[in-house]
Design a protein around this motif. Structure first.
Motif, PDB file in Angstrom:
ATOM      1  N   ARG A 170       0.643  -1.200   0.012  1.00 32.43           N
ATOM      2  CA  ARG A 170       0.001   0.003   0.045  1.00 32.43           C
ATOM      3  C   ARG A 170       0.890   1.330  -0.081  1.00 32.43           C
ATOM      4  N   ASP A 171       1.922   1.278   0.888  1.00 39.76           N
ATOM      5  CA  ASP A 171       2.961   2.463   0.987  1.00 39.76           C
ATOM      6  C   ASP A 171       3.806   2.531  -0.202  1.00 39.76           C
ATOM      7  N   HIS A 172       3.790   1.622  -1.257  1.00 32.62           N
ATOM      8  CA  HIS A 172       4.973   1.635  -2.107  1.00 32.62           C
ATOM      9  C   HIS A 172       4.543   2.812  -3.121  1.00 32.62           C
ATOM     10  N   PRO A 173       5.594   3.690  -3.336  1.00 31.32           N
ATOM     11  CA  PRO A 173       6.808   3.396  -3.584  1.00 31.32           C
ATOM     12  C   PRO A 173       7.540   3.981  -2.286  1.00 31.32           C
ATOM     13  N   ASP A 174       6.885   4.492  -1.359  1.00 28.56           N
ATOM     14  CA  ASP A 174       7.574   4.868  -0.119  1.00 28.56           C
ATOM     15  C   ASP A 174       7.772   3.489   0.840  1.00 28.56           C
ATOM     16  N   GLU A 175       8.782   3.628   1.593  1.00 28.86           N
ATOM     17  CA  GLU A 175       9.035   2.556   2.521  1.00 28.86           C
ATOM     18  C   GLU A 175       7.726   2.684   3.812  1.00 28.86           C
ATOM     19  N   ALA A 176       7.451   1.406   3.973  1.00 25.45           N
ATOM     20  CA  ALA A 176       6.268   1.403   5.255  1.00 25.45           C
ATOM     21  C   ALA A 176       7.048   0.781   6.346  1.00 25.45           C
ATOM     22  N   CYS A 177       6.407   1.188   7.596  1.00 27.07           N
ATOM     23  CA  CYS A 177       6.986   0.777   8.828  1.00 27.07           C
ATOM     24  C   CYS A 177       6.020   0.598   9.972  1.00 27.07           C
ATOM     25  N   GLY A 178       6.377  -0.350  10.917  1.00 24.32           N
ATOM     26  CA  GLY A 178       5.453  -0.678  11.832  1.00 24.32           C
ATOM     27  C   GLY A 178       6.194  -1.489  12.827  1.00 24.32           C
TER      28      GLY A 178
ATOM     29  N   PHE B 229      14.440   5.576   2.917  1.00 21.69           N
ATOM     30  CA  PHE B 229      14.384   5.765   4.214  1.00 21.69           C
ATOM     31  C   PHE B 229      13.163   5.688   5.189  1.00 21.69           C
ATOM     32  N   TYR B 230      13.254   5.198   6.327  1.00 21.86           N
ATOM     33  CA  TYR B 230      11.901   5.206   7.152  1.00 21.86           C
ATOM     34  C   TYR B 230      12.251   5.635   8.372  1.00 21.86           C
ATOM     35  N   GLU B 231      11.105   6.416   8.888  1.00 25.40           N
ATOM     36  CA  GLU B 231      11.399   7.117  10.485  1.00 25.40           C
ATOM     37  C   GLU B 231      10.147   7.171  10.930  1.00 25.40           C
ATOM     38  N   PHE B 232      10.089   6.414  12.289  1.00 25.98           N
ATOM     39  CA  PHE B 232       8.969   6.513  12.880  1.00 25.98           C
ATOM     40  C   PHE B 232       8.550   8.018  13.242  1.00 25.98           C
ATOM     41  N   ASP B 233       7.174   8.422  13.588  1.00 22.53           N
ATOM     42  CA  ASP B 233       7.109   9.686  13.792  1.00 22.53           C
ATOM     43  C   ASP B 233       7.306   9.615  15.436  1.00 22.53           C
ATOM     44  N   SER B 234       7.821  10.708  15.892  1.00 18.87           N
ATOM     45  CA  SER B 234       8.301  10.558  17.164  1.00 18.87           C
ATOM     46  C   SER B 234       7.178  10.608  18.285  1.00 18.87           C
TER      47      SER B 234
ATOM     48  N   GLU C  46       5.818  -5.472  24.584  1.00 22.27           N
ATOM     49  CA  GLU C  46       7.212  -4.993  24.109  1.00 22.27           C
ATOM     50  C   GLU C  46       6.884  -5.439  22.637  1.00 22.27           C
ATOM     51  N   PRO C  47       7.761  -4.417  21.810  1.00 15.24           N
ATOM     52  CA  PRO C  47       8.001  -4.758  20.383  1.00 15.24           C
ATOM     53  C   PRO C  47       8.725  -5.995  20.207  1.00 15.24           C
ATOM     54  N   VAL C  48       7.630  -7.108  19.513  1.00 12.59           N
ATOM     55  CA  VAL C  48       8.182  -8.318  19.313  1.00 12.59           C
ATOM     56  C   VAL C  48       8.855  -8.294  17.725  1.00 12.59           C
ATOM     57  N   VAL C  49       7.925  -7.394  16.868  1.00  8.21           N
ATOM     58  CA  VAL C  49       8.721  -7.361  15.599  1.00  8.21           C
ATOM     59  C   VAL C  49       8.703  -5.929  15.193  1.00  8.21           C
ATOM     60  N   VAL C  50       9.716  -5.474  14.509  1.00  6.30           N
ATOM     61  CA  VAL C  50       9.728  -4.033  14.055  1.00  6.30           C
ATOM     62  C   VAL C  50      10.174  -4.136  12.438  1.00  6.30           C
ATOM     63  N   TYR C  51       9.202  -3.850  11.952  1.00  2.00           N
ATOM     64  CA  TYR C  51       9.402  -4.061  10.366  1.00  2.00           C
ATOM     65  C   TYR C  51       9.274  -2.844   9.562  1.00  2.00           C
ATOM     66  N   HIS C  52       9.946  -3.032   8.439  1.00  2.00           N
ATOM     67  CA  HIS C  52       9.708  -2.058   7.291  1.00  2.00           C
ATOM     68  C   HIS C  52      10.221  -2.582   5.956  1.00  2.00           C
ATOM     69  N   SER C  53       9.765  -1.752   4.793  1.00  4.22           N
ATOM     70  CA  SER C  53       9.836  -2.337   3.531  1.00  4.22           C
ATOM     71  C   SER C  53      11.117  -1.571   2.864  1.00  4.22           C
ATOM     72  N   HIS C  54      11.698  -2.247   1.958  1.00  3.60           N
ATOM     73  CA  HIS C  54      12.595  -1.654   0.883  1.00  3.60           C
ATOM     74  C   HIS C  54      11.976  -1.815  -0.371  1.00  3.60           C
ATOM     75  N   THR C  55      11.837  -0.632  -1.062  1.00  2.00           N
ATOM     76  CA  THR C  55      11.063  -0.426  -2.223  1.00  2.00           C
ATOM     77  C   THR C  55      11.923  -1.059  -3.482  1.00  2.00           C
ATOM     78  N   ALA C  56      13.236  -0.606  -3.554  1.00  2.00           N
ATOM     79  CA  ALA C  56      14.106  -1.092  -4.577  1.00  2.00           C
ATOM     80  C   ALA C  56      15.294  -1.775  -4.309  1.00  2.00           C
ATOM     81  N   THR C  57      15.590  -2.256  -3.144  1.00  2.00           N
ATOM     82  CA  THR C  57      16.402  -3.015  -2.911  1.00  2.00           C
ATOM     83  C   THR C  57      16.301  -4.437  -2.040  1.00  2.00           C
ATOM     84  N   GLU C  58      17.109  -5.436  -1.980  1.00  2.00           N
ATOM     85  CA  GLU C  58      16.623  -6.604  -1.215  1.00  2.00           C
ATOM     86  C   GLU C  58      16.349  -6.397   0.102  1.00  2.00           C
ATOM     87  N   ALA C  59      15.460  -7.408   0.448  1.00  2.00           N
ATOM     88  CA  ALA C  59      15.162  -7.380   2.170  1.00  2.00           C
ATOM     89  C   ALA C  59      16.407  -7.800   3.212  1.00  2.00           C
TER      90      ALA C  59
END
Length: 154
Positions: free
Chosen positions: A18-26, A52-57, A73-86
């Motif tokens: 959904r967020d492509h071409p920007d990186e998603a995060c969560g 690049f991704y950055e969480f809103d402070s 607690e955060p068990v998974v921290v995820y983000h996407s890469h839109t043009a490079t490998e994971a």
């Protein structure tokens, strides 16, 4: 090893698409000390960037307050890469501040053509542990449902 429910896996991939071409995060939160990714929390990429991704402070501060109130607690921290490998970039490694978390990267680079059209190419979904700058890839197991969690006896 990361064990994750199919619904959570699908939600992370859908957020990345959904967020492509920007990186998603969560984050996927779980009970403190459990290593159980239970609560999917998509976040806003404050950088609004394809590289690049950055969480809103403020959003991140609220998330940590909420997790603290729920004894999570955060068990998974995820983000996407839109043009490079994971695979974590140097920046990703530098930002990794949760030594107990699984760092999931989703690459959408083959899912879209150069014009940004969805061509349903393969998605890469990989998980890493990042501790003191050291990256270790780990297996990912997707299950229909996490095993029933038994509360400790008191």
């Amino acid at each position: 090893m990361l064990t994750i429910e199919r619904a959570t896996y699908d939600a992370i991939v859908a957020h990345a698409m959904r967020d492509h071409p920007d990186e998603a995060c969560g984050v996927v939160a779980g009970p403190a000390g459990s290593d159980r990714p239970e609560r999917f929390i998509p976040m806003v990429n404050a950088a609004g960037s394809p590289t690049f991704y950055e969480f809103d402070s403020l959003e991140l501060l609220q998330l940590y307050k909420d997790m603290d109130d729920r004894d999570e607690e955060p068990v998974v921290v995820y983000h996407s890469h839109t043009a490079t490998e994971a695979y974590p970039s140097r920046t990703d490694i530098g930002l990794a501040s949760e030594p107990g978390a699984h760092y999931v990267l989703v690459s959408t680079r083959e899912a879209f053509d150069e014009a940004g059209g969805n061509i349903d190419g393969p998605i890469e979904f990989r998980s890493y542990r990042i501790v003191d700058g050291k990256v270790t890839e780990e297996d990912v197991t997707v299950v229909d449902q996490l095993p029933v969690h038994e509360a400790p006896h008191s």
